[in-house]
Design a protein around this motif. Structure first.
Motif, PDB file in Angstrom:
ATOM      1  N   ASN A 198      45.776  -6.127 -13.490  1.00 36.99           N
ATOM      2  CA  ASN A 198      47.159  -6.115 -13.005  1.00 36.99           C
ATOM      3  C   ASN A 198      48.151  -6.596 -14.056  1.00 36.99           C
ATOM      4  OD1 ASN A 198      47.494  -5.408  -9.935  1.00 36.99           O
ATOM      5  ND2 ASN A 198      45.525  -6.450 -10.134  1.00 36.99           N
ATOM      6  N   TYR A 199      47.769  -7.588 -14.849  1.00 34.72           N
ATOM      7  CA  TYR A 199      48.662  -8.023 -15.933  1.00 34.72           C
ATOM      8  C   TYR A 199      48.862  -6.886 -16.940  1.00 34.72           C
ATOM      9  CZ  TYR A 199      48.339 -12.920 -14.418  1.00 34.72           C
ATOM     10  OH  TYR A 199      48.421 -14.088 -13.719  1.00 34.72           O
ATOM     11  N   GLN A 200      47.807  -6.160 -17.228  1.00 34.50           N
ATOM     12  CA  GLN A 200      47.928  -5.032 -18.158  1.00 34.50           C
ATOM     13  C   GLN A 200      48.863  -3.965 -17.598  1.00 34.50           C
ATOM     14  OE1 GLN A 200      43.761  -4.086 -18.653  1.00 34.50           O
ATOM     15  NE2 GLN A 200      43.604  -5.224 -20.575  1.00 34.50           N
ATOM     16  N   MET A 201      48.778  -3.700 -16.300  1.00 38.40           N
ATOM     17  CA  MET A 201      49.685  -2.738 -15.660  1.00 38.40           C
ATOM     18  C   MET A 201      51.126  -3.218 -15.778  1.00 38.40           C
ATOM     19  SD  MET A 201      47.593  -1.691 -12.208  1.00 38.40           S
ATOM     20  CE  MET A 201      48.986  -0.772 -11.572  1.00 38.40           C
ATOM     21  N   ALA A 202      51.348  -4.514 -15.577  1.00 37.89           N
ATOM     22  CA  ALA A 202      52.704  -5.072 -15.666  1.00 37.89           C
ATOM     23  C   ALA A 202      53.261  -4.910 -17.071  1.00 37.89           C
ATOM     24  CB  ALA A 202      52.686  -6.546 -15.266  1.00 37.89           C
TER      25      ALA A 202
END
Length: 405
Positions: A141-145
């Motif tokens: 999810n951090y990578q998506m953000a």
């Protein structure tokens, strides 16, 4: 003359009709203008009420009035379905140490289509998984953000990078963590408190506690207001205490952990994680003192009671908080308060296996054998912890062999 007279009267009547029609049109136009003003005023009022509720929610959050904050953010949605209100609610749940609720809430809003899977949503979901220690999902999810289009370098972007690096380090992926650290250093410099914090987290993961201590000290000195750095430092000294071989060293490190959180609690009196860690470290320090016959154990247990009671006072007490209070009051010799808190814990979560087991031991200690048997059997029936189930079965056999039940 007749023709002239008719013509004159016709002109007069025509003029009167025109004036009358002009009057009607004027009235209609005034009406339309009034309605337009009314709609504008309604829209303006709705926007004002939305912002008023949002501001109130933020203020309530800062004051630790979390239930009022939640009600205010939901009320704001009555005036404007803004993604910001949904994000503030998710942030509130994270602040309340309810990461699973934050994930469920955001997923519900995504399904309903009122928010999109943008940088903010991905960051908040990543933060929730981070708090749940599910670092693999946090990383995704951090990578998506961070990959969201036109993402500005704001505080959330920086926080996502920071926590992404920490997530990798806690999974033992030090190379990935150091790549992100280098990226952050390019953005903010090598001497920033955030880089010191990440270095410290990597050192903790590598069990290089002495080096981690230096980095955390620098981070806290460079940014004394940052609560995250204090939480990290507390975790460092707690782990360092547990890893120490000598009791005297365990005590010294746990004192450091407890004192850091005590200062953090004074500066952040409504931070749920700070209060929880302050109570936990105080209790563990009390146990260490107790094991060496040090009379300071009572002071440490009293501090634990203060921290856990503060959680209760601001409406953040769950089953485990009441259980912690019960254990603390048992250590303080206040059986009535311990009994009350055991009951509150089980009232909130009758299926809390650990609470059932510990309450059974409390009853055994006080020679209430029938009640002890009830909660030992409940522990066995719940079958959630193999060690506790085995211990409960052993105590049940002992109760029967000695004829106590």
């Amino acid at each position: 003359q007749h023709i002239d007279k008719y013509s004159s009267e016709f002109k007069k009547r025509t003029l009167k009709k025109k004036l009358a029609m002009a009057g009607i049109i004027s009235i209609i136009m005034i009406g339309i203008f009034s309605v337009s003003l009314g709609l504008t005023r309604i829209k303006s009022t709705a926007l004002e009420l939305y912002q008023e509720r949002m501001d109130a929610g933020i203020q309530f959050t800062a004051e630790g009035k979390y239930q009022e904050a939640e009600a205010s953010f939901f009320n704001a949605l009555n005036y404007q379905k803004s993604p910001t209100a949904y994000y503030n609610l998710a942030r509130l749940y994270l602040r309340e140490n309810k990461p699973a609720q934050a994930i469920d809430f955001l997923n519900e809003q995504l399904f309903a289509g009122v928010i999109q899977k943008d940088a903010s949503t991905a960051y908040l979901i990543g933060s929730a998984y981070f708090d749940l220690k599910d670092y693999q999902k946090a990383i995704l999810n951090y990578q998506m953000a961070l990959q969201a289009p036109s993402q500005p370098l704001n505080s959330e972007y920086e926080a996502a990078l920071r926590d992404l690096a920490v997530s990798h380090s806690r999974l033992g992926q030090y190379g990935e963590a150091e790549k992100i650290l280098a990226q952050i250093e390019n953005n903010v410099g090598t001497n920033s408190p955030i880089t010191s914090y990440i270095h410290g987290e990597i050192c903790i993961a590598q069990k290089n506690y002495d080096e981690a201590g230096k980095y955390f000290e620098k981070a806290m000195n460079d940014d004394p207001q940052n609560c995250q750095y204090k939480l990290g430092a507390g975790q460092l000294f707690s782990q360092w205490s547990a890893a120490s071989s000598r009791t005297s060293e365990k005590v010294v490190k746990m004192i450091q952990a407890q004192q850091i959180m005590k200062r953090a609690a004074a500066a952040n009196p409504y931070n749920i994680q700070v209060l929880s860690d302050y109570g936990r470290y105080s209790y563990e320090l009390g146990q260490l003192y107790e094991s060496t016959g040090d009379s300071r154990n009572q002071t440490a247990f009293q501090e634990a009671a203060v921290a856990f009671n503060k959680l209760k006072d601001i409406g953040m007490a769950d089953s485990n908080t009441y259980l912690n209070l019960a254990l603390v009051y048992d250590k303080l010799g206040d059986n009535q308060a311990a009994e009350s808190n055991f009951k509150e814990s089980l009232c909130l979560d009758a299926g809390n296996s650990h609470a059932n087991f510990v309450y059974a031991l409390f009853k055994l200690k006080n020679r209430e054998y029938a009640a002890a048997y009830t909660y030992l059997q409940k522990t066995v029936d719940l079958n959630k912890d193999s060690y506790e189930v085995s211990a409960a079965k052993g105590r049940i056999i002992e109760l029967k062999e000695k004829g106590w039940i």
